[in-house]
Design a protein around this motif. Structure first.
Motif, PDB file in Angstrom:
ATOM      1  N   ASP A 114     -14.431  47.258  53.781  1.00 34.91           N
ATOM      2  CA  ASP A 114     -14.857  46.166  52.909  1.00 34.91           C
ATOM      3  C   ASP A 114     -13.373  45.546  52.151  1.00 34.91           C
ATOM      4  O   ASP A 114     -12.846  46.308  52.095  1.00 34.91           O
ATOM      5  CB  ASP A 114     -16.146  46.452  52.053  1.00 34.91           C
ATOM      6  CG  ASP A 114     -15.714  47.304  50.906  1.00 34.91           C
ATOM      7  OD1 ASP A 114     -15.015  46.894  49.950  1.00 34.91           O
ATOM      8  OD2 ASP A 114     -16.188  48.341  50.907  1.00 34.91           O
ATOM      9  N   LYS A 115     -13.668  44.472  51.769  1.00 35.38           N
ATOM     10  CA  LYS A 115     -12.650  43.813  50.728  1.00 35.38           C
ATOM     11  C   LYS A 115     -12.936  43.891  49.514  1.00 35.38           C
ATOM     12  O   LYS A 115     -12.261  43.519  48.612  1.00 35.38           O
ATOM     13  CB  LYS A 115     -12.581  42.522  51.329  1.00 35.38           C
ATOM     14  CG  LYS A 115     -12.120  42.090  52.642  1.00 35.38           C
ATOM     15  CD  LYS A 115     -11.703  40.727  52.937  1.00 35.38           C
ATOM     16  CE  LYS A 115     -10.432  40.235  52.159  1.00 35.38           C
ATOM     17  NZ  LYS A 115      -9.357  39.636  52.964  1.00 35.38           N
ATOM     18  N   LYS A 116     -14.146  44.517  49.256  1.00 34.01           N
ATOM     19  CA  LYS A 116     -14.242  44.519  47.762  1.00 34.01           C
ATOM     20  C   LYS A 116     -13.944  45.789  46.873  1.00 34.01           C
ATOM     21  O   LYS A 116     -14.199  45.971  45.667  1.00 34.01           O
ATOM     22  CB  LYS A 116     -16.060  44.416  47.582  1.00 34.01           C
ATOM     23  CG  LYS A 116     -16.660  43.163  48.131  1.00 34.01           C
ATOM     24  CD  LYS A 116     -17.942  43.129  47.754  1.00 34.01           C
ATOM     25  CE  LYS A 116     -18.676  42.208  48.393  1.00 34.01           C
ATOM     26  NZ  LYS A 116     -19.188  42.775  49.860  1.00 34.01           N
ATOM     27  N   HIS A 117     -13.326  46.853  47.595  1.00 35.86           N
ATOM     28  CA  HIS A 117     -12.729  48.081  46.773  1.00 35.86           C
ATOM     29  C   HIS A 117     -11.232  48.061  47.181  1.00 35.86           C
ATOM     30  O   HIS A 117     -10.773  47.768  48.281  1.00 35.86           O
ATOM     31  CB  HIS A 117     -13.588  48.914  47.395  1.00 35.86           C
ATOM     32  CG  HIS A 117     -15.072  48.903  46.767  1.00 35.86           C
ATOM     33  ND1 HIS A 117     -16.140  48.544  47.880  1.00 35.86           N
ATOM     34  CD2 HIS A 117     -15.533  48.964  45.722  1.00 35.86           C
ATOM     35  CE1 HIS A 117     -16.971  48.453  47.159  1.00 35.86           C
ATOM     36  NE2 HIS A 117     -16.920  48.680  45.793  1.00 35.86           N
ATOM     37  N   TRP A 118     -10.891  49.077  46.423  1.00 34.54           N
ATOM     38  CA  TRP A 118      -9.710  49.581  46.615  1.00 34.54           C
ATOM     39  C   TRP A 118      -9.790  50.992  47.256  1.00 34.54           C
ATOM     40  O   TRP A 118     -10.209  51.723  46.256  1.00 34.54           O
ATOM     41  CB  TRP A 118      -8.687  49.665  45.146  1.00 34.54           C
ATOM     42  CG  TRP A 118      -7.315  49.943  45.425  1.00 34.54           C
ATOM     43  CD1 TRP A 118      -6.614  50.598  46.416  1.00 34.54           C
ATOM     44  CD2 TRP A 118      -5.964  49.487  44.562  1.00 34.54           C
ATOM     45  NE1 TRP A 118      -5.321  50.763  46.310  1.00 34.54           N
ATOM     46  CE2 TRP A 118      -4.982  50.046  45.098  1.00 34.54           C
ATOM     47  CE3 TRP A 118      -5.940  48.732  43.540  1.00 34.54           C
ATOM     48  CZ2 TRP A 118      -3.897  49.967  44.578  1.00 34.54           C
ATOM     49  CZ3 TRP A 118      -4.733  48.444  42.913  1.00 34.54           C
ATOM     50  CH2 TRP A 118      -3.710  49.219  43.672  1.00 34.54           C
ATOM     51  N   HIS A 119      -9.899  51.266  48.304  1.00 38.64           N
ATOM     52  CA  HIS A 119     -10.211  52.566  49.043  1.00 38.64           C
ATOM     53  C   HIS A 119      -9.120  53.597  48.776  1.00 38.64           C
ATOM     54  O   HIS A 119      -7.911  53.258  48.923  1.00 38.64           O
ATOM     55  CB  HIS A 119     -10.226  52.177  50.265  1.00 38.64           C
ATOM     56  CG  HIS A 119     -11.350  51.027  50.598  1.00 38.64           C
ATOM     57  ND1 HIS A 119     -12.510  50.952  50.613  1.00 38.64           N
ATOM     58  CD2 HIS A 119     -10.955  49.517  50.842  1.00 38.64           C
ATOM     59  CE1 HIS A 119     -13.275  49.903  50.988  1.00 38.64           C
ATOM     60  NE2 HIS A 119     -12.081  48.783  51.314  1.00 38.64           N
ATOM     61  N   TYR A 120      -9.735  54.555  48.548  1.00 39.65           N
ATOM     62  CA  TYR A 120      -8.839  55.865  48.078  1.00 39.65           C
ATOM     63  C   TYR A 120      -9.430  57.310  48.610  1.00 39.65           C
ATOM     64  O   TYR A 120     -10.562  57.552  48.571  1.00 39.65           O
ATOM     65  CB  TYR A 120      -8.828  55.884  46.505  1.00 39.65           C
ATOM     66  CG  TYR A 120      -8.113  56.864  45.856  1.00 39.65           C
ATOM     67  CD1 TYR A 120      -7.242  56.533  44.627  1.00 39.65           C
ATOM     68  CD2 TYR A 120      -7.961  58.224  45.957  1.00 39.65           C
ATOM     69  CE1 TYR A 120      -6.391  57.157  44.141  1.00 39.65           C
ATOM     70  CE2 TYR A 120      -7.411  59.019  45.116  1.00 39.65           C
ATOM     71  CZ  TYR A 120      -6.435  58.566  44.290  1.00 39.65           C
ATOM     72  OH  TYR A 120      -5.736  59.446  43.257  1.00 39.65           O
TER      73      TYR A 120
END
Ligand SMILES: Cc1cc2nc3c(=O)[nH]c(=O)nc-3n(C[C@H](O)[C@H](O)[C@H](O)COP(=O)(O)OP(=O)(O)OC[C@H]3O[C@@H](n4cnc5c(N)ncnc54)[C@H](O)[C@@H]3O)c2cc1C
Ligand SMILES: *[C@@H]1O[C@H](CO)[C@@H](O)[C@H](O)[C@H]1NC(C)=O
Ligand SMILES: *[C@@H]1O[C@H](CO)[C@@H](O)[C@H](O)[C@H]1NC(C)=O
Length: 569
Positions: free
Chosen positions: A210-216
Motif C-alpha cells: 500500500d502507498k499509505k505507509h513507510w514499510h519497515y
C-alpha cells in the motif's frame, strides 16, 4: 563566451544548493553561470523531505507552488512481524501533523523526490535566462586578486573542450566529494561511520504494497529493509542496511531481489524496474570555514551528515539563500566584501548543531529492534527538525533594540525557545495573513485587496515593516529610508486602523492589519512604534525603535554606502 569575459558568479554543481544559489542571484538580476559534471539530470528521490523552513525559502524564491503541486505528505511508519513480514507490529506517525498557524503557514514536512525539486528549480532558472551547462566538470581553480579562474572540461559528443571561466566569485555546491573544497585545501573533519551504518538507497518499481505507509522490516543487527511510496506511480524509495553485501546488492539485480525477499519475508512483492540504486555511507563532516577569499562552499560541499535527521537539502538551501543575497548586494555595488564574513559566521554554528543532532537521530534509529522496540521514539520527528527555530541571533550584522544580544543565548536551532519569548532579530520572520492593502494600490482593484507578509517578502530586497503609533515617526523614517536605492527596500506601513489621511510621498505600501496577525506575530502592541527589517532570506535583520537604529542596520549591510550622506532627522 570568450575567454576574457568575466561572469560575476560561477556556480559549480547543480544540486539543490547550487540551483537555489543561482535562483537567488538571478532574482536579483545578477548574471551567473552554473556548471554540472553530469551529462544529464539525475533521477531519484535521495533527500526528498522538504522542511517547513525550506518551504518558506522556496516561497521567497517563488517556487513553492510548483513544489506543492507535486509533493506528497509524510506517511506513517509501519513495522512488520517477521518472518512472514505481513502482520503489522506497530504503526506510528514520524512527524505528527501540525496545524498551520497565521505565523507559520507551512507547518509540515512534505516529500518530493530530489530530481523533481531540482527540475522545478531548473525551470524557474531557465525563465530567468540561465541554463545549467551539463557535462561540464571543474577540475581546478586559481584565485588572482580581484577574480577567480576556473578550469573546466566540457564534453560535447565525443570531444572534450577545455575552457577557462573567469569570474569574480565562485560558489562550490559540488557535493561532499566536490573539487572546490579540495582545491581550497579546507579541512573536512569529522567521522565516517562503520559498516553497521552503511546503507543501500534506491528507487524501484514495486507492486503489492500500500502507498499509505513507510514499510519497515527487521533491524540493523540483522537485515533492515524500508520502503516508502513516492509521488511517482509504483516507485518506492528503498533503504537496505545491516548484515548485507552492499556492493553486491547495487551491482546485481538477483542479489537485490534475494535480499528483499530475505529481509521482508514477503514472497508476494512484484519487483519491477530499478530507477536508481547506490551505496550510501553516512559521514559527519564539516569544513573549517565556508569561505576563502572569493570562493565559497555551500551545501554538502561544506557539511555532510547522516540522512536520518534528513537535514541535507534543507540546510543546503538555507546556505545558498544566505550567501546569494549578500553576493547580490556586493554585485549591486552597495555592500563591500566584508559583508561576506557573515556567511560563515551565521551558518557554521547552525551546521555544528545540526551535525550533532542528526548523529543522535541516526544512532537512536540504529538501535531500533526488529520487534519494534524503540521504534516510535527513535523515529519521532518534528519540533526542531522543522528548522523554524534556526537562527543567527549572534550575527554581527543584525541589530536588535528590543532584546539585547547579551541576553540572548547562542542556540542555533532555537530549541530552548519558549512561546513567551520575544521574537528577536536573527530569527525567521513570521508570516501574517489578512493584511488589507490601503490607498492607491487598493483603489486599482475592486474591493479590498488582501495580502500576507509572505506574499510581500522576496529575495531581491529588504522589507521594512513600520508599525505606526499614529505620530509622525513613521513619516520621518520613511523619508530617511527613501535615500537608499528604491529597488533594495520594500517599505510597508502596518496600521491598526483604516487611515483617513496618508503619509505624503510614494514608494511604500500601506496595509491594515485587520486580524491583528502582524502585531501578534511580531509582538507589537497596538499603537506601539517599532520597525522590523526583514532580510531577503526571510530572516529578521533588525528590530529598531527609531531612524538611528534603522540607519545602524543598513550601515552594516549596505556598507559600501556608509560614507554617503543621508538626511538626519
Ligand atoms: C547517492 C546519494 C543518496 C542520498 N540519499 C539521501 C537520503 O536518502 N536522504 C537524505 O537526506 N539525503 C540523501 N543524500 C544527500 C542529499 O542528496 C544531499 O544532502 C543534497 O543533495 C545536498 O545538495 P547539494 O546541492 O549540496 O549537493 P549535491 O546534490 O551532491 O550536488 C552536487 C552536484 O555537483 C556536481 N559536481 C560534483 N563535482 C563537480 C565538478 N567537479 N564540476 C561540476 N559539477 C560537479 C554533482 O554532479 C552534483 O550534481 C544522498 C546523496 C547521494 C549522492
Ligand atoms: C525522478 O526519478 C524517478 C525515479 O525515482 C523517475 O521515475 C522519474 O521519472 C524522475 N522524474 C524526473 C522529472 O526526473
Ligand atoms: C529534509 O528533511 C526531511 C525531514 O526529516 C527529510 O526526510 C529529508 O530527507 C531532508 N532532505 C534532505 C535532502 O536531507
Amino acid at each position: 563566451m570568450s575567454e576574457d569575459a568575466t561572469v560575476p558568479v560561477l556556480i559549480v554543481g547543480a544540486g539543490p544548493a547550487g540551483l537555489a544559489a543561482a535562483l537567488t542571484l538571478r532574482k536579483n538580476g545578477i548574471p551567473v553561470r552554473v556548471i554540472e559534471k553530469e551529462p544529464r539530470a539525475r533521477v531519484g528521490q535521495r533527500g526528498a523531505g522538504i522542511m517547513p523552513r525550506s518551504q518558506e525559502l522556496f516561497k521567497i524564491l517563488g517556487v513553492i507552488d510548483d513544489i506543492c503541486v507535486k509533493a506528497i505528505g509524510l506517511v506513517p511508519m509501519r513495522m512488520y512481524k517477521l518472518p512472514e513480514g505481513i502482520e503489522p507490529i506497530t504503526t506510528f506517525a514520524l512527524d505528527p501533523t501540525v496545524a498551520p498557524t497565521p505565523s507559520a503557514p507551512y507547518s509540515n514536512v512534505i516529500m518530493l523526490g530530489q530530481n523533481h525539486s531540482e527540475e522545478i528549480l531548473r525551470d524557474h532558472l531557465k525563465h530567468l535566462g540561465c541554463e545549467v551547462e551539463l557535462g561540464t566538470t571543474l577540475y581546478s581553480i586559481q584565485s588572482d586578486g580581484d577574480h577567480v579562474q576556473a578550469h573546466v572540461l566540457k564534453k560535447a559528443g565525443d570531444d572534450e573542450i577545455v575552457e577557462t571561466i573567469k569570474c569574480r566569485w565562485l560558489i562550490g555546491t559540488d557535493g561532499a566529494r566536490g573539487a572546490v573544497r579540495k582545491q581550497l585545501g579546507l579541512a573536512f573533519d569529522g567521522e565516517t561511520f562503520g559498516v553497521t551504518h552503511h546503507l543501500v538507497v534506491g528507487d524501484l518499481h514495486i507492486k503489492g504494497l500500500d502507498k499509505k505507509h513507510w514499510h519497515y522490516w527487521g533491524d540493523l543487527d540483522t537485515i533492515l529493509v524500508m520502503l516508502r511510496a513516492t509521488e511517482d506511480e509504483d516507485v518506492y524509495f528503498l533503504f537496505i542496511g545491516g548484515q548485507v553485501d552492499h556492493a553486491k546488492i547495487v551491482a546485481e539485480r538477483a542479489e537485490l531481489e534475494r535480499m528483499l525477499k530475505v529481509g521482508t519475508g514477503r514472497t508476494d512483492l512484484e519487483i519491477g524496474a530499478v530507477r536508481f540504486i547506490s551505496e550510501y555511507k553516512p559521514h559527519v563532516r564539516m569544513a573549517e570555514t565556508f569561505r576563502k577569499g572569493r570562493v565559497f562552499v555551500a551545501g554538502d560541499a561544506a557539511h555532510i551528515h547522516t540522512p536520518f535527521g534528513g537535514q541535507g537539502l534543507n540546510s543546503s538551501v538555507q546556505d545558498a539563500v544566505n550567501l546569494g543575497w549578500k553576493l547580490s548586494l556586493i554585485e549591486k555595488g552597495v555592500a563591500t566584501p566584508s559583508l561576506l564574513d557573515s556567511y560563515t559566521e551565521e551558518r557554521l554554528p547552525v551546521i555544528t548543531h545540526m551535525l550533532r543532532m542528526s548523529t543522535k537521530l541516526f544512532n537512536d534509529a540504529a538501535h531500533v529492534k526488529a520487534d519494534g522496540t524503540g521504534g516510535e521514539t527513535a523515529w519521532h520527528r518534528g519540533g526542531e527538525i522543522h528548522m523554524l527555530g534556526v537562527n543567527c541571533r549572534w550575527s554581527s550584522i543584525i541589530v536588535d533594540e528590543r532584546t539585547p544580544k547579551e541576553a540572548t543565548p547562542v542556540d542555533p536551532y532555537g530549541v530552548t525557545r519558549f512561546c513567551t519569548d520575544a521574537v528577536r532579530a536573527g530569527e525567521r520572520a513570521p508570516d501574517a495573513p489578512g493584511l488589507v492593502v490601503l490607498g492607491a494600490a487598493a483603489d486599482s482593484t475592486n474591493g479590498a485587496q488582501k495580502t500576507s507578509l509572505f506574499n510581500i517578502f522576496a529575495s531581491s530586497y529588504h522589507t521594512v515593516l513600520i508599525f505606526g503609533d499614529g505620530t509622525s515617526k513613521a513619516g520621518r523614517i520613511l523619508s530617511v529610508l527613501q535615500a537608499y536605492p528604491a529597488e533594495l527596500l520594500r517599505m510597508v506601513l502596518v496600521h491598526t486602523e483604516r487611515l483617513t489621511s496618508s503619509i505624503p510621498g510614494g514608494g511604500y505600501l500601506s496595509v491594515l492589519d485587520r486580524d491583528g496577525h502582524a502585531h501578534e506575530g511580531y509582538q507589537v502592541q497596538k499603537d506601539e512604534f517599532i520597525v522590523v527589517i526583514v532580510r531577503p532570506d526571510g530572516v529578521i535583520g533588525g528590530i529598531v525603535r527609531d531612524t538611528e537604529g534603522a540607519k545602524q542596520y543598513f550601515a552594516r549591510v549596505f556598507n559600501a554606502l556608509a560614507d554617503q550622506p543621508l538626511p538626519t532627522l
